[in-house]
Motif scaffolding. Structure first.
Motif, PDB file in Angstrom:
ATOM      1  N   THR A  23      27.685  32.067  24.555  1.00  0.00           N
ATOM      2  CA  THR A  23      26.257  32.257  24.804  1.00  0.00           C
ATOM      3  C   THR A  23      25.994  33.721  25.139  1.00  0.00           C
ATOM      4  O   THR A  23      26.614  34.286  26.026  1.00  0.00           O
ATOM      5  N   MET A  24      25.076  34.324  24.396  1.00  0.00           N
ATOM      6  CA  MET A  24      24.772  35.745  24.600  1.00  0.00           C
ATOM      7  C   MET A  24      23.667  35.948  25.646  1.00  0.00           C
ATOM      8  O   MET A  24      23.641  36.955  26.343  1.00  0.00           O
ATOM      9  N   GLY A  25      22.730  35.010  25.717  1.00  0.00           N
ATOM     10  CA  GLY A  25      21.593  35.164  26.629  1.00  0.00           C
ATOM     11  C   GLY A  25      20.478  34.254  26.161  1.00  0.00           C
ATOM     12  O   GLY A  25      20.736  33.259  25.477  1.00  0.00           O
ATOM     13  N   ALA A  26      19.226  34.596  26.509  1.00  0.00           N
ATOM     14  CA  ALA A  26      18.087  33.766  26.093  1.00  0.00           C
ATOM     15  C   ALA A  26      17.133  34.573  25.225  1.00  0.00           C
ATOM     16  O   ALA A  26      16.937  35.776  25.444  1.00  0.00           O
ATOM     17  N   GLY A  27      16.545  33.889  24.243  1.00  0.00           N
ATOM     18  CA  GLY A  27      15.585  34.534  23.357  1.00  0.00           C
ATOM     19  C   GLY A  27      14.352  35.000  24.119  1.00  0.00           C
ATOM     20  O   GLY A  27      13.970  34.409  25.131  1.00  0.00           O
ATOM     21  N   MET A  28      13.727  36.082  23.631  1.00  0.00           N
ATOM     22  CA  MET A  28      12.546  36.630  24.291  1.00  0.00           C
ATOM     23  C   MET A  28      11.349  36.571  23.354  1.00  0.00           C
ATOM     24  O   MET A  28      11.448  36.880  22.173  1.00  0.00           O
ATOM     25  N   PHE A  29      10.219  36.193  23.916  1.00  0.00           N
ATOM     26  CA  PHE A  29       8.988  36.164  23.146  1.00  0.00           C
ATOM     27  C   PHE A  29       7.917  36.907  23.935  1.00  0.00           C
ATOM     28  O   PHE A  29       7.817  36.734  25.150  1.00  0.00           O
ATOM     29  N   ASN A  30       7.153  37.755  23.244  1.00  0.00           N
ATOM     30  CA  ASN A  30       6.151  38.592  23.913  1.00  0.00           C
ATOM     31  C   ASN A  30       6.736  39.384  25.075  1.00  0.00           C
ATOM     32  O   ASN A  30       6.121  39.528  26.127  1.00  0.00           O
ATOM     33  N   ASN A  36      16.257  29.016  28.898  1.00  0.00           N
ATOM     34  CA  ASN A  36      16.998  27.976  28.148  1.00  0.00           C
ATOM     35  C   ASN A  36      16.923  28.076  26.628  1.00  0.00           C
ATOM     36  O   ASN A  36      17.459  27.208  25.942  1.00  0.00           O
ATOM     37  N   ALA A  37      16.243  29.095  26.107  1.00  0.00           N
ATOM     38  CA  ALA A  37      16.256  29.292  24.643  1.00  0.00           C
ATOM     39  C   ALA A  37      17.532  30.081  24.320  1.00  0.00           C
ATOM     40  O   ALA A  37      17.494  31.272  24.022  1.00  0.00           O
ATOM     41  N   PHE A  38      18.678  29.397  24.407  1.00  0.00           N
ATOM     42  CA  PHE A  38      19.963  30.093  24.340  1.00  0.00           C
ATOM     43  C   PHE A  38      20.306  30.625  22.954  1.00  0.00           C
ATOM     44  O   PHE A  38      20.195  29.908  21.961  1.00  0.00           O
ATOM     45  N   VAL A  39      20.721  31.883  22.954  1.00  0.00           N
ATOM     46  CA  VAL A  39      21.184  32.510  21.718  1.00  0.00           C
ATOM     47  C   VAL A  39      22.704  32.395  21.705  1.00  0.00           C
ATOM     48  O   VAL A  39      23.386  33.001  22.537  1.00  0.00           O
ATOM     49  N   LYS A  40      23.215  31.569  20.792  1.00  0.00           N
ATOM     50  CA  LYS A  40      24.643  31.238  20.795  1.00  0.00           C
ATOM     51  C   LYS A  40      25.302  31.703  19.499  1.00  0.00           C
ATOM     52  O   LYS A  40      24.723  31.571  18.432  1.00  0.00           O
ATOM     53  N   VAL A  41      26.509  32.230  19.642  1.00  0.00           N
ATOM     54  CA  VAL A  41      27.225  32.664  18.442  1.00  0.00           C
ATOM     55  C   VAL A  41      28.445  31.762  18.255  1.00  0.00           C
ATOM     56  O   VAL A  41      29.285  31.670  19.156  1.00  0.00           O
ATOM     57  N   PRO A  42      28.547  31.069  17.119  1.00  0.00           N
ATOM     58  CA  PRO A  42      29.695  30.178  16.926  1.00  0.00           C
ATOM     59  C   PRO A  42      31.014  30.954  16.815  1.00  0.00           C
ATOM     60  O   PRO A  42      31.048  32.016  16.181  1.00  0.00           O
ATOM     61  N   LEU A  43      32.069  30.421  17.420  1.00  0.00           N
ATOM     62  CA  LEU A  43      33.375  31.085  17.328  1.00  0.00           C
ATOM     63  C   LEU A  43      33.824  31.157  15.869  1.00  0.00           C
ATOM     64  O   LEU A  43      34.516  32.064  15.461  1.00  0.00           O
ATOM     65  N   LYS A  44      33.404  30.166  15.120  1.00  0.00           N
ATOM     66  CA  LYS A  44      33.834  30.042  13.724  1.00  0.00           C
ATOM     67  C   LYS A  44      33.509  31.263  12.869  1.00  0.00           C
ATOM     68  O   LYS A  44      34.259  31.596  11.962  1.00  0.00           O
TER      69      LYS A  44
END
Ligand SMILES: Nc1ncnc2c1ncn2[C@@H]1O[C@H](COP(=O)(O)OP(=O)(O)OP(=O)(O)O)[C@@H](O)[C@H]1O
Ligand SMILES: [Mg+2]
Length: 507
Positions: A23-30, A36-44
């Protein structure tokens, strides 16, 4: 549904992964984090390489630290090229801070402070595990690339290696190589002429001059015994966490040639050593190069081509390479085109040139209905970045301005006491830093050569089998261009670890 809710849904859907992820962090809007809008990068897809870019002080190195820590936690070893010397703090837990708590509250992730298993390595005489390679292992092809030699000169280098291989003369350091080169046009002239054809003194003169230039950049520190085995980079500690190997490179800023020699050698060695991974759920090893513009600075076209080929090939071995640099344009286009994860921190728009760079950068990201990318690029705060990754199927994820999590470890360097403690715990220092006397060094290398010969013999047999089964034409584009001597040599029975790679790279 409000636009924020739509944004949340977009992130949640776009960043869903079945397998394991970080998990990198949470998405930002405005301009605000959406909890909880988690920005996740798959290990794959982490072996698909990446870029961390942005203006100075925007948080690139901390992003590197965050990714490295989370990989370690997942049992994936990491190698960090620490050019500024600001990464060793990763061994110690973060002292915490009210601002960090606030950041994590916004993201929706509890903050946890901890240190990570670290091994400190060095290319020079600084403390740490010494990284070295012998000239024999480095091989004629890489040496010619790094010296930027002409085809004729390359042929001579190949002859010198061939002579040393035939006579079981290990080339440990550049001194050994210079000696044989001088011998070839001096006392050994007749012997060389009979065996390998005439060698011109003016060509050896040029090669010698170029070697001296390389030595002046400190390459003589790198070449020698005992050579580092890349297997030692993929260790897991007793708690199942991947080791974070930190190469201290603070004294290398003004020696780009040494840095590129080392990088090329490392990548080639890794490529030669690691098995093909096939379709795997996770990478084997992730390498981060901070201040990456330094490897590309002053690199010749031939060298860049070589780096590009290796970057392309190494992915199938489960190795991911992450470049950290101020401007994406510091990285050659062909390398940029291969990057899966992009973390773009803020860019500054001071000059017309800056504005042009921002426009270009924005164009390299997928469109988003939630942002004007160009606008976001200049308004991101510290520790915030635009992220675009690859999902498990290899498709680009939605663009997400992201409030990044904070490092769990300390955001500064180790004190001398802490450093000594870390060095004291190292198992590798004993293995690599004890002086080897020359006699035993020869023996070790000879053993290696014999092993390589057997391997080469096997490879030849395999090659023979492949040839008879596929009956493909064997003339490669490169060999038609090459000096006849080189042509003979690349088909020779002798393969070093590194050369094994290069045979493939050349084709
Ligand atoms: N993810 C984060 N969490 C908390 N603080 C952060 C984060 N990222 C950056 N910071 C803060 O910003 C400072 C600068 O970050 P960092 O050293 O990573 O910048 P940089 O882009 O690597 O700069 P340079 O180009 O000078 O190397 C850090 O010392 C830290 O205080
Ligand atoms: Mg930095």
């Amino acid at each position: 549904m409000s636009t924020t809710e739509k944004f949340f849904e977009n992130i949640e859907k776009g960043y869903t992964t079945k397998g394991d992820y970080i998990t990198m962090g949470a998405g930002m809007f405005n301009g605000e984090a959406v909890t909880n809008a988690f920005v996740k990068v798959p290990l794959k897809t982490l072996n698909r390489h990446g870029l961390i870019a942005g203006a100075t002080g925007t948080g690139k190195t901390k992003t590197l630290q965050v990714i490295a820590e989370n990989l370690s936690d997942k049992g994936i070893p990491v190698l960090l090229m620490d050019l500024k010397g600001d990464l060793s703090g990763i061994a110690q837990p973060s002292p915490g801070h009210a601002k960090i708590d606030e950041r994590h509250e916004k993201i929706g992730l509890p903050f946890e402070a901890k240190g990570f298993p670290v091994e400190i390595l060095s290319l020079s005489e600084q403390d740490g595990v010494r990284l070295r390679a012998t000239v024999s292992e480095f091989g004629p092809v890489l040496l010619s690339r790094i010296l930027d030699l002409s085809v004729t000169q390359e042929g001579i280098v190949a002859v010198v290696f061939k002579y040393c291989d035939d006579n079981k003369l290990p080339l440990l350091d550049l001194k050994d190589f210079k000696k044989v080169l001088q011998y070839a046009t001096g006392e050994g002239k007749k012997e060389f002429q009979e065996e390998y054809g005439r060698i011109s003194t003016s060509s050896t003169g040029t090669i010698l001059r170029k070697i001296i230039e390389l030595e002046q950049q400190g390459a003589d520190l790198f070449f020698g015994e005992k050579s580092f085995e890349v297997d030692d980079l993929v260790r897991i500690d007793e708690n199942g966490r991947g080791y974070i190997n930190i190469i201290r490179l603070t004294d290398i800023q003004d020696r780009p040639k040494l840095f590129s020699t080392f990088m090329l050698s490392l990548l080639a060695e890794i490529y030669a050593t690691f098995p093909e991974q096939g379709d795997s759920d996770r990478p084997e090893l992730i390498l981060f190069i901070d201040e990456a513009h330094l490897i590309f600075k002053e690199a010749s076209k031939a060298l860049l081509d070589q780096i590009e080929s290796i970057v392309k090939l190494i992915r199938s071995k489960g190795i991911g390479l992450y470049f950290v640099t101020q401007n994406p344009t510091d990285v050659p286009d062909d390398v940029l085109a291969q990057l899966g994860l992009k973390v773009q921190h803020a860019l500054r728009a001071f000059t017309a040139k800056d504005r042009k760079a921002i426009k270009l950068t924005a164009e390299n990201y997928p469109d988003s209905e939630f942002y004007d990318t160009k606008e976001v690029l200049t308004s991101l705060g510290i520790g915030e970045a635009l992220i675009s990754a690859l999902d498990e199927k290899g498709r680009p994820t939605p663009l997400a301005a992201t409030l990044l999590r904070a490092p769990m470890s300390r955001m500064d360097v180790l004190t001398d006491t802490e450093l000594n403690e870390a060095l004291g715990k190292s198992k590798l220092i004993k293995k690599y830093n004890d002086e080897i006397d020359r006699e035993s060094a020869y023996e070790i290398l000879n053993e290696k050569i014999e092993k390589a010969e057997k391997e080469a013999e096997k490879e030849k047999e395999r090659e023979q089998k492949r040839k008879t089964s596929s009956r493909r034409s064997s003339s490669s584009r490169r060999s038609t261009r090459m000096n006849p001597v080189v042509k003979v040599l690349t088909s020779a029975t002798f393969i070093r670890g590194v050369l094994g790679v290069l045979k493939k790279v050349i084709r």
